[in-house]
Motif scaffolding. Structure first.
Motif, PDB file in Angstrom:
ATOM      1  N   LEU A 160       0.826  -1.197   0.000  1.00 15.59           N
ATOM      2  CA  LEU A 160       0.000   0.000   0.000  1.00 15.59           C
ATOM      3  C   LEU A 160       0.865   1.253   0.000  1.00 15.59           C
ATOM      4  O   LEU A 160       0.628   2.192  -0.765  1.00 15.59           O
ATOM      5  CB  LEU A 160      -0.919   0.016   1.225  1.00 15.59           C
ATOM      6  N   ALA A 161       1.872   1.278   0.867  1.00 18.90           N
ATOM      7  CA  ALA A 161       2.769   2.426   0.938  1.00 18.90           C
ATOM      8  C   ALA A 161       3.595   2.549  -0.334  1.00 18.90           C
ATOM      9  O   ALA A 161       3.783   3.647  -0.875  1.00 18.90           O
ATOM     10  CB  ALA A 161       3.682   2.305   2.159  1.00 18.90           C
ATOM     11  N   ALA A 162       4.085   1.416  -0.838  1.00 18.51           N
ATOM     12  CA  ALA A 162       4.912   1.418  -2.049  1.00 18.51           C
ATOM     13  C   ALA A 162       4.113   1.926  -3.248  1.00 18.51           C
ATOM     14  O   ALA A 162       4.656   2.638  -4.109  1.00 18.51           O
ATOM     15  CB  ALA A 162       5.448   0.019  -2.316  1.00 18.51           C
ATOM     16  N   SER A 163       2.830   1.571  -3.321  1.00 11.80           N
ATOM     17  CA  SER A 163       1.979   2.003  -4.428  1.00 11.80           C
ATOM     18  C   SER A 163       1.837   3.524  -4.436  1.00 11.80           C
ATOM     19  O   SER A 163       1.916   4.160  -5.497  1.00 11.80           O
ATOM     20  CB  SER A 163       0.603   1.345  -4.318  1.00 11.80           C
ATOM     21  N   GLU A 164       1.639   4.106  -3.256  1.00 14.53           N
ATOM     22  CA  GLU A 164       1.485   5.561  -3.176  1.00 14.53           C
ATOM     23  C   GLU A 164       2.797   6.264  -3.505  1.00 14.53           C
ATOM     24  O   GLU A 164       2.815   7.298  -4.183  1.00 14.53           O
ATOM     25  CB  GLU A 164       1.022   5.952  -1.766  1.00 14.53           C
ATOM     26  N   ALA A 165       3.919   5.679  -3.053  1.00 15.85           N
ATOM     27  CA  ALA A 165       5.231   6.258  -3.350  1.00 15.85           C
ATOM     28  C   ALA A 165       5.526   6.173  -4.845  1.00 15.85           C
ATOM     29  O   ALA A 165       6.032   7.125  -5.452  1.00 15.85           O
ATOM     30  CB  ALA A 165       6.313   5.539  -2.550  1.00 15.85           C
ATOM     31  N   GLU A 166       5.191   5.034  -5.440  1.00 10.42           N
ATOM     32  CA  GLU A 166       5.426   4.843  -6.873  1.00 10.42           C
ATOM     33  C   GLU A 166       4.618   5.840  -7.697  1.00 10.42           C
ATOM     34  O   GLU A 166       5.102   6.387  -8.693  1.00 10.42           O
ATOM     35  CB  GLU A 166       5.057   3.415  -7.269  1.00 10.42           C
ATOM     36  N   LYS A 167       3.389   6.087  -7.256  1.00 13.08           N
ATOM     37  CA  LYS A 167       2.526   7.025  -7.964  1.00 13.08           C
ATOM     38  C   LYS A 167       3.134   8.433  -7.946  1.00 13.08           C
ATOM     39  O   LYS A 167       3.181   9.116  -8.971  1.00 13.08           O
ATOM     40  CB  LYS A 167       1.138   7.046  -7.309  1.00 13.08           C
ATOM     41  N   LEU A 168       3.611   8.848  -6.781  1.00 16.00           N
ATOM     42  CA  LEU A 168       4.188  10.187  -6.692  1.00 16.00           C
ATOM     43  C   LEU A 168       5.499  10.281  -7.478  1.00 16.00           C
ATOM     44  O   LEU A 168       5.772  11.287  -8.133  1.00 16.00           O
ATOM     45  CB  LEU A 168       4.429  10.578  -5.231  1.00 16.00           C
ATOM     46  N   CYS A 169       6.303   9.222  -7.430  1.00 17.55           N
ATOM     47  CA  CYS A 169       7.558   9.217  -8.186  1.00 17.55           C
ATOM     48  C   CYS A 169       7.298   9.353  -9.683  1.00 17.55           C
ATOM     49  O   CYS A 169       8.027  10.043 -10.392  1.00 17.55           O
ATOM     50  CB  CYS A 169       8.334   7.929  -7.900  1.00 17.55           C
ATOM     51  N   THR A 170       6.234   8.701 -10.158  1.00 16.05           N
ATOM     52  CA  THR A 170       5.859   8.804 -11.566  1.00 16.05           C
ATOM     53  C   THR A 170       5.447  10.230 -11.903  1.00 16.05           C
ATOM     54  O   THR A 170       5.817  10.774 -12.955  1.00 16.05           O
ATOM     55  CB  THR A 170       4.702   7.837 -11.890  1.00 16.05           C
ATOM     56  N   GLU A 171       4.684  10.840 -10.995  1.00 19.71           N
ATOM     57  CA  GLU A 171       4.237  12.219 -11.215  1.00 19.71           C
ATOM     58  C   GLU A 171       5.420  13.183 -11.263  1.00 19.71           C
ATOM     59  O   GLU A 171       5.443  14.107 -12.074  1.00 19.71           O
ATOM     60  CB  GLU A 171       3.277  12.645 -10.093  1.00 19.71           C
ATOM     61  N   ARG A 172       6.402  12.964 -10.392  1.00 21.03           N
ATOM     62  CA  ARG A 172       7.540  13.882 -10.287  1.00 21.03           C
ATOM     63  C   ARG A 172       8.685  13.500 -11.229  1.00 21.03           C
ATOM     64  O   ARG A 172       9.635  14.271 -11.395  1.00 21.03           O
ATOM     65  CB  ARG A 172       8.044  13.913  -8.846  1.00 21.03           C
ATOM     66  N   GLY A 173       8.620  12.300 -11.806  1.00 19.48           N
ATOM     67  CA  GLY A 173       9.660  11.868 -12.718  1.00 19.48           C
ATOM     68  C   GLY A 173      10.990  11.580 -12.046  1.00 19.48           C
ATOM     69  O   GLY A 173      12.055  11.809 -12.632  1.00 19.48           O
ATOM     70  N   VAL A 174      10.937  11.073 -10.811  1.00 20.23           N
ATOM     71  CA  VAL A 174      12.161  10.742 -10.073  1.00 20.23           C
ATOM     72  C   VAL A 174      11.999   9.378  -9.416  1.00 20.23           C
ATOM     73  O   VAL A 174      10.898   8.827  -9.347  1.00 20.23           O
ATOM     74  CB  VAL A 174      12.478  11.791  -8.983  1.00 20.23           C
ATOM     75  N   SER A 175      13.111   8.821  -8.931  1.00 22.51           N
ATOM     76  CA  SER A 175      13.050   7.582  -8.165  1.00 22.51           C
ATOM     77  C   SER A 175      12.948   7.924  -6.679  1.00 22.51           C
ATOM     78  O   SER A 175      13.140   9.083  -6.284  1.00 22.51           O
ATOM     79  CB  SER A 175      14.311   6.740  -8.419  1.00 22.51           C
ATOM     80  N   VAL A 176      12.656   6.921  -5.869  1.00 25.22           N
ATOM     81  CA  VAL A 176      12.530   7.132  -4.428  1.00 25.22           C
ATOM     82  C   VAL A 176      13.808   7.727  -3.844  1.00 25.22           C
ATOM     83  O   VAL A 176      13.767   8.551  -2.928  1.00 25.22           O
ATOM     84  CB  VAL A 176      12.190   5.797  -3.720  1.00 25.22           C
ATOM     85  N   ASP A 177      14.946   7.336  -4.385  1.00 25.54           N
ATOM     86  CA  ASP A 177      16.235   7.809  -3.872  1.00 25.54           C
ATOM     87  C   ASP A 177      16.394   9.324  -4.007  1.00 25.54           C
ATOM     88  O   ASP A 177      17.211   9.927  -3.306  1.00 25.54           O
ATOM     89  CB  ASP A 177      17.383   7.115  -4.613  1.00 25.54           C
TER      90      ASP A 177
ATOM     91  N   LEU B 242      -3.217   1.076  10.478  1.00 23.40           N
ATOM     92  CA  LEU B 242      -2.651  -0.267  10.462  1.00 23.40           C
ATOM     93  C   LEU B 242      -1.445  -0.386  11.390  1.00 23.40           C
ATOM     94  O   LEU B 242      -0.654   0.549  11.527  1.00 23.40           O
ATOM     95  CB  LEU B 242      -2.230  -0.646   9.030  1.00 23.40           C
ATOM     96  N   LYS B 243      -1.305  -1.536  11.984  1.00 16.90           N
ATOM     97  CA  LYS B 243      -0.151  -1.826  12.832  1.00 16.90           C
ATOM     98  C   LYS B 243       1.112  -1.864  11.964  1.00 16.90           C
ATOM     99  O   LYS B 243       1.084  -2.346  10.834  1.00 16.90           O
ATOM    100  CB  LYS B 243      -0.360  -3.176  13.524  1.00 16.90           C
ATOM    101  N   ASP B 244       2.208  -1.357  12.501  1.00 15.38           N
ATOM    102  CA  ASP B 244       3.508  -1.335  11.818  1.00 15.38           C
ATOM    103  C   ASP B 244       3.515  -0.453  10.574  1.00 15.38           C
ATOM    104  O   ASP B 244       4.424  -0.558   9.735  1.00 15.38           O
ATOM    105  CB  ASP B 244       3.959  -2.752  11.425  1.00 15.38           C
ATOM    106  N   ALA B 245       2.514   0.422  10.424  1.00 17.43           N
ATOM    107  CA  ALA B 245       2.455   1.289   9.248  1.00 17.43           C
ATOM    108  C   ALA B 245       3.656   2.229   9.196  1.00 17.43           C
ATOM    109  O   ALA B 245       4.235   2.451   8.134  1.00 17.43           O
ATOM    110  CB  ALA B 245       1.153   2.095   9.249  1.00 17.43           C
TER     111      ALA B 245
END
Length: 230
Positions: free
Chosen positions: A161-178, A200-203
């Motif tokens: 779930l977290a990775a999906s949201e991060a991937e979406k923003l990275c696509t919008e900004r044209g950068v990688s997570v790094d 969620l627990k451990d979120a």
């Protein structure tokens, strides 16, 4: 008997309905029962799980989290024909029925249908028809998707779930997570907070790994988002 146990037994009464619907709809429709009183292990029954590869004991989806966060503000009895997205970005036609106990939504029956085979058949038929110039058929109509409902991501872990949201923003900004900047990371936290992810627990530890920051940094971002909302 404690209320929590009573609610649990009430939800379990709907398990036969999952079998019933799956038998009617066939193998291209995943049918499942979500317990919203245990978000970390929300899936209590599932049939045709090959659609999303989820299993009993998997956590709630973003739609379920949004529903819990909305509380009694959610007055609808069901959501029909909205977009569902599985891990490989394949899109489904999804519908959800809300189950209430003493006026509170405690569970959901969800149906996720993969129309991929029909879409391929439609393309093949259209290609054959188009090859005959003397035929002028009407354009085939696709199933209507309810765009008023935000897409539901059918993930099998809170990390996804977290990775999906991060991937979406990275696509919008044209950068990688790094290469995400502080404001980018804050935006990811802002979106996840809106989704109810931190119910969620451990979120916190999971999102810290995804956006590559420390857990204290995530807590600071969450506090900043709460102050914004206040």
């Amino acid at each position: 008997m404690a209320k929590q146990q009573m609610v649990h037994e009430y939800i379990q009464q709907f398990v036969p309905m999952i079998d019933f619907l799956a038998e009617i709809l066939g193998e291209n429709s995943e049918v499942l029962l979500n317990d919203l009183t245990d978000l970390d292990h929300s899936v209590v029954a599932i049939r045709n799980s090959h659609i999303s590869h989820r299993k009993v004991g998997d956590p709630a989806t973003d739609l379920a989290l949004r529903t819990v966060q909305a509380g009694k503000i959610e007055q609808r009895d069901f959501l029909a024909n909205y977009e569902g997205v599985v891990h490989n970005h394949h899109k489904l036609c999804s519908s959800t029925y809300f189950i209430r106990y003493e006026g509170e939504i405690v569970a959901m029956i969800c149906i996720n249908t993969d129309n991929g085979q029909l879409d391929e058949l439609q393309k093949a038929v259209t290609k054959v028809i188009d090859s005959y110039n003397h035929l002028k058929p009407n354009t085939p109509q696709k199933a209507t998707i309810n765009t008023a409902v935000e897409p539901e991501h059918l993930t099998s872990s809170i990390h996804d779930l977290a990775a999906s949201e991060a991937e979406k923003l990275c696509t919008e900004r044209g950068v990688s997570v790094d290469y995400l900047k502080r404001d980018d990371k804050l935006e990811i936290i802002r979106r996840l907070q809106k989704q109810g992810y931190f119910l969620l627990k451990d979120a916190v530890s999971n999102v810290a790994k995804v956006i590559k920051v420390s857990e204290p940094s995530v807590y600071r971002y969450i506090q900043m988002v709460k102050e914004e909302n206040a």
